[in-house]
Enzyme design. Sequence first.
Site, PDB file in Angstrom:
ATOM      1  N   LYS A 170       2.374  -1.916  -8.062  1.00 54.73           N
ATOM      2  CA  LYS A 170       3.713  -1.655  -8.596  1.00 54.73           C
ATOM      3  C   LYS A 170       4.774  -2.379  -7.777  1.00 54.73           C
ATOM      4  O   LYS A 170       5.699  -2.963  -8.332  1.00 54.73           O
ATOM      5  CB  LYS A 170       3.965  -0.148  -8.586  1.00 54.73           C
ATOM      6  CG  LYS A 170       5.321   0.263  -9.112  1.00 54.73           C
ATOM      7  CD  LYS A 170       5.380   0.102 -10.616  1.00 54.73           C
ATOM      8  CE  LYS A 170       6.728   0.485 -11.200  1.00 54.73           C
ATOM      9  NZ  LYS A 170       6.882  -0.063 -12.554  1.00 54.73           N
ATOM     10  N   LYS A 197       3.903  -8.271 -20.684  1.00 53.34           N
ATOM     11  CA  LYS A 197       3.377  -6.902 -20.841  1.00 53.34           C
ATOM     12  C   LYS A 197       1.934  -6.961 -21.326  1.00 53.34           C
ATOM     13  O   LYS A 197       1.067  -6.258 -20.819  1.00 53.34           O
ATOM     14  CB  LYS A 197       4.190  -6.093 -21.856  1.00 53.34           C
ATOM     15  CG  LYS A 197       5.462  -5.439 -21.437  1.00 53.34           C
ATOM     16  CD  LYS A 197       5.399  -4.371 -20.392  1.00 53.34           C
ATOM     17  CE  LYS A 197       5.318  -4.905 -19.013  1.00 53.34           C
ATOM     18  NZ  LYS A 197       6.504  -5.260 -18.300  1.00 53.34           N
ATOM     19  N   CYS A 208       0.856  -1.175   0.000  1.00 54.97           N
ATOM     20  CA  CYS A 208       0.000   0.000   0.000  1.00 54.97           C
ATOM     21  C   CYS A 208       0.896   1.231   0.000  1.00 54.97           C
ATOM     22  O   CYS A 208       2.105   1.120   0.169  1.00 54.97           O
ATOM     23  CB  CYS A 208      -0.872   0.011   1.247  1.00 54.97           C
ATOM     24  SG  CYS A 208      -1.794  -1.518   1.449  1.00 54.97           S
ATOM     25  N   ASN A 265       1.483  -0.449   5.734  1.00 52.83           N
ATOM     26  CA  ASN A 265       1.800  -1.114   4.470  1.00 52.83           C
ATOM     27  C   ASN A 265       2.548  -2.399   4.809  1.00 52.83           C
ATOM     28  O   ASN A 265       3.548  -2.344   5.515  1.00 52.83           O
ATOM     29  CB  ASN A 265       2.678  -0.187   3.616  1.00 52.83           C
ATOM     30  CG  ASN A 265       3.387  -0.935   2.503  1.00 52.83           C
ATOM     31  OD1 ASN A 265       2.820  -1.861   1.919  1.00 52.83           O
ATOM     32  ND2 ASN A 265       4.614  -0.545   2.219  1.00 52.83           N
ATOM     33  N   GLY A 266       2.054  -3.520   4.322  1.00 55.17           N
ATOM     34  CA  GLY A 266       2.725  -4.791   4.614  1.00 55.17           C
ATOM     35  C   GLY A 266       1.741  -5.764   5.234  1.00 55.17           C
ATOM     36  O   GLY A 266       0.521  -5.592   5.109  1.00 55.17           O
ATOM     37  N   ARG A 280       0.914   1.933  -5.912  1.00 57.15           N
ATOM     38  CA  ARG A 280       1.145   0.893  -4.906  1.00 57.15           C
ATOM     39  C   ARG A 280      -0.156   0.169  -4.532  1.00 57.15           C
ATOM     40  O   ARG A 280      -0.134  -0.778  -3.747  1.00 57.15           O
ATOM     41  CB  ARG A 280       1.776   1.512  -3.656  1.00 57.15           C
ATOM     42  CG  ARG A 280       3.098   2.203  -3.926  1.00 57.15           C
ATOM     43  CD  ARG A 280       3.691   2.736  -2.651  1.00 57.15           C
ATOM     44  NE  ARG A 280       3.920   1.665  -1.709  1.00 57.15           N
ATOM     45  CZ  ARG A 280       4.982   0.865  -1.698  1.00 57.15           C
ATOM     46  NH1 ARG A 280       5.934   1.053  -2.575  1.00 57.15           N
ATOM     47  NH2 ARG A 280       5.104  -0.083  -0.814  1.00 57.15           N
ATOM     48  N   HIS A 329       7.156 -29.375 -29.315  1.00 59.39           N
ATOM     49  CA  HIS A 329       7.013 -30.377 -28.251  1.00 59.39           C
ATOM     50  C   HIS A 329       5.685 -30.237 -27.504  1.00 59.39           C
ATOM     51  O   HIS A 329       5.529 -30.779 -26.421  1.00 59.39           O
ATOM     52  CB  HIS A 329       8.189 -30.280 -27.276  1.00 59.39           C
ATOM     53  CG  HIS A 329       9.501 -30.558 -27.939  1.00 59.39           C
ATOM     54  ND1 HIS A 329       9.868 -31.817 -28.359  1.00 59.39           N
ATOM     55  CD2 HIS A 329      10.505 -29.721 -28.309  1.00 59.39           C
ATOM     56  CE1 HIS A 329      11.062 -31.755 -28.935  1.00 59.39           C
ATOM     57  NE2 HIS A 329      11.465 -30.492 -28.927  1.00 59.39           N
ATOM     58  N   GLU A 384      -0.534  -8.307 -18.603  1.00 57.65           N
ATOM     59  CA  GLU A 384      -0.831  -7.488 -17.429  1.00 57.65           C
ATOM     60  C   GLU A 384      -1.671  -6.258 -17.731  1.00 57.65           C
ATOM     61  O   GLU A 384      -2.380  -5.790 -16.854  1.00 57.65           O
ATOM     62  CB  GLU A 384       0.420  -7.163 -16.596  1.00 57.65           C
ATOM     63  CG  GLU A 384       1.529  -6.432 -17.243  1.00 57.65           C
ATOM     64  CD  GLU A 384       2.716  -6.237 -16.271  1.00 57.65           C
ATOM     65  OE1 GLU A 384       3.780  -5.887 -16.754  1.00 57.65           O
ATOM     66  OE2 GLU A 384       2.582  -6.412 -15.048  1.00 57.65           O
ATOM     67  N   GLU A 424       8.794 -11.471 -21.981  1.00 58.60           N
ATOM     68  CA  GLU A 424       8.468 -10.125 -21.526  1.00 58.60           C
ATOM     69  C   GLU A 424       7.343  -9.519 -22.380  1.00 58.60           C
ATOM     70  O   GLU A 424       6.446  -8.860 -21.857  1.00 58.60           O
ATOM     71  CB  GLU A 424       9.734  -9.250 -21.561  1.00 58.60           C
ATOM     72  CG  GLU A 424       9.539  -7.799 -21.164  1.00 58.60           C
ATOM     73  CD  GLU A 424       8.970  -7.589 -19.756  1.00 58.60           C
ATOM     74  OE1 GLU A 424       8.925  -8.540 -18.961  1.00 58.60           O
ATOM     75  OE2 GLU A 424       8.545  -6.456 -19.479  1.00 58.60           O
ATOM     76  N   TRP A 481      -3.898  -1.658  -1.203  1.00 54.78           N
ATOM     77  CA  TRP A 481      -3.933  -2.861  -2.034  1.00 54.78           C
ATOM     78  C   TRP A 481      -4.271  -3.986  -1.060  1.00 54.78           C
ATOM     79  O   TRP A 481      -3.462  -4.354  -0.211  1.00 54.78           O
ATOM     80  CB  TRP A 481      -2.587  -3.097  -2.702  1.00 54.78           C
ATOM     81  CG  TRP A 481      -2.612  -4.200  -3.721  1.00 54.78           C
ATOM     82  CD1 TRP A 481      -3.056  -4.117  -5.008  1.00 54.78           C
ATOM     83  CD2 TRP A 481      -2.163  -5.540  -3.539  1.00 54.78           C
ATOM     84  NE1 TRP A 481      -2.909  -5.335  -5.630  1.00 54.78           N
ATOM     85  CE2 TRP A 481      -2.364  -6.221  -4.757  1.00 54.78           C
ATOM     86  CE3 TRP A 481      -1.612  -6.234  -2.467  1.00 54.78           C
ATOM     87  CZ2 TRP A 481      -2.033  -7.552  -4.939  1.00 54.78           C
ATOM     88  CZ3 TRP A 481      -1.285  -7.576  -2.650  1.00 54.78           C
ATOM     89  CH2 TRP A 481      -1.496  -8.223  -3.870  1.00 54.78           C
TER      90      TRP A 481
END
Length: 614
Positions: free
Chosen positions: A609, A491, A2, A104-105, A27, A510, A494, A487, A78
Amino acid sequence: MCGIIGSTGKKASLIDLIEGLGRLEYRGYDSAGIAVISDLSKLERLRAVDGTASLALLDELSKGINGVYSAGIGHTRWATHGRVTTENAHPHFDCTGNIAIVHNGIVENFRELKEELANAGHVFTSQTDTEVIAHLLENYLKEGANLTSAVSLAMTQLRGAMAIVAIDVNDPQTIVACKRMAPLIVGSGNEVNFVASDVPAILGKADTFYQVGDNQVVVVSPEEISLYDLSGNQLELSKIDVEWDLDAAVRGGFHDFMSKEIFEQSNSVRDTLLGRMNPDGEIILDEMRLKIDDLQEINKIFIVGCGTSYHAGMVAKYAIEHWTRLPVELDISSEFRYRDPVVDSQTLVIGVSQSGETLDTMAAMHEASLLGAKTLVVSNVMGSSMARAADAVLYTRAGPEIGVAATKTHTSQIVALLLLALYLAQVRHNLQLSEVGEIFSELQLLPPKIDQILETNDKIASVAQSMVDVKRFYFIGRQIGYPVALEGALKLKEISYLPAEGYPAGELKHGPIAMIDADAVVFGIATRTRLWEKTISNIEEVKVRGAKVVMIVNSGDDASSSLGDLAFEVPQTHPLLAGVLDVIPLQLFAYHLSIALGNDVDRPRNLAKTVTVE
Ligand code: M6R
């Protein structure tokens, strides 16, 4: 995960709190809230739960309260514990309603603590882990502690990585904050002092910035900022050099941060290269705190990272192995620490982390350190937790990256890792200085080449717009083209929320090739690197099975372009540097497709983020 902020002083204002939260939204943005002490006696709280519109709502609500306050705190959430509801939005209060905290955490032992506190009569109003902190503070204050010692005592009881900020109506001008393996900085400005999760939140408002170390308590009043350890011993403040200006932290005329950041890549790569070669033609890495003797003794390298940072490590692996002949193992950070890795004092573990705060990577680095390895972190954030904990640090100098989807930090990470590879090859005498110089010159040619790719933006935009109805994308490449493919797929996933997979092109036959049909769009990374011919054959295999193929080719390479339905061009470079250029059309494609789909590219759903939870 957060964003947190606090301010106190004559010039403390709601505008600063809410603007600061706006800059911390990357965040998390499930909800937003503030608590302020007005008239030196009244704790007022506002909380807004409206996803990405939470802050606008909070701003609206704040018009109904006194804009002048003595101390205030804010939070953008978040969610980890407790659904996205007003009750679970921060700030949280204790039973008396005198204490407010933002956090935050994760409090890993919150269940035990909650049970104990509830048994002792505390009434909980949320399902969060955070609320236990407010009630713990309440207990300590009742026992006679002041807010500073209450925070220290509470931190010794709390398990997990976190940063907390608390205010108390009985000490109405003071903010007390503490952190453990989560970001927190302090800033002082003109008649206002701040704490915040990161520097951009208070850029332009504070002019001097200070670090807060793990398990350090910072006490911020209008007049002073003091730092203590958890036993109450006063510590010296240490400044953070901040070279970013406010302009770097705002959108600068672009529609969103992601496009701004994609377009900043020639500068961020140039900045990452600045001053890295001395007049004698040697690579110098001035943040390198490991001795040359130590680096000469290394016999194995691990690279750990998550998401895009992991992909940067994967690109660099080819160059490090080729130039230094050291074996490089690559690990997803969250796997590394639990798999009993074979690491000793002759191992160098490189952590790649834009934020320098990703818990999985931080924990992997910690584990590596415990096992006796030498550790080096590649990070974009000066003074980040990982940068401070590692034996050595190499900064990527990309400037603040706000868009959740990493772009400019990715290309800068690759460049920083390539510099590190050259440095290792130089100090271990694997390459002659003349060879190092030649490759460095190639690196210096990357920024104008990046600009050439960015000039093809309009073409890529129109291709993306023509693909809004495509339901499945695949990205294939070999050698360096493989991490580029991964990558490109990440991108797209997301920010477009569409199924997108990256594969090593030679592996398709395969299994994955069974998914290829006329509804699939396949991006083939076919620039002229070592395995170009083999890659082309693999692309032919999907083409004959009906897929629409978009080629990533070197400029003017008509032989490659003609194999695809469409082609995006990138200038040619040294084959081991190609990862920096080949990914850029894929960033632009993902960006334009998401915009065409109406998505919020800066704040994709479900993502944050900086991921400071395990
Ligand atoms: O801050 P870090 O580089 O450690 O972050 C690692 C990942 O969380 C990050 O790269 C993530 O995959 C991004 N959303 C990618 O765009």
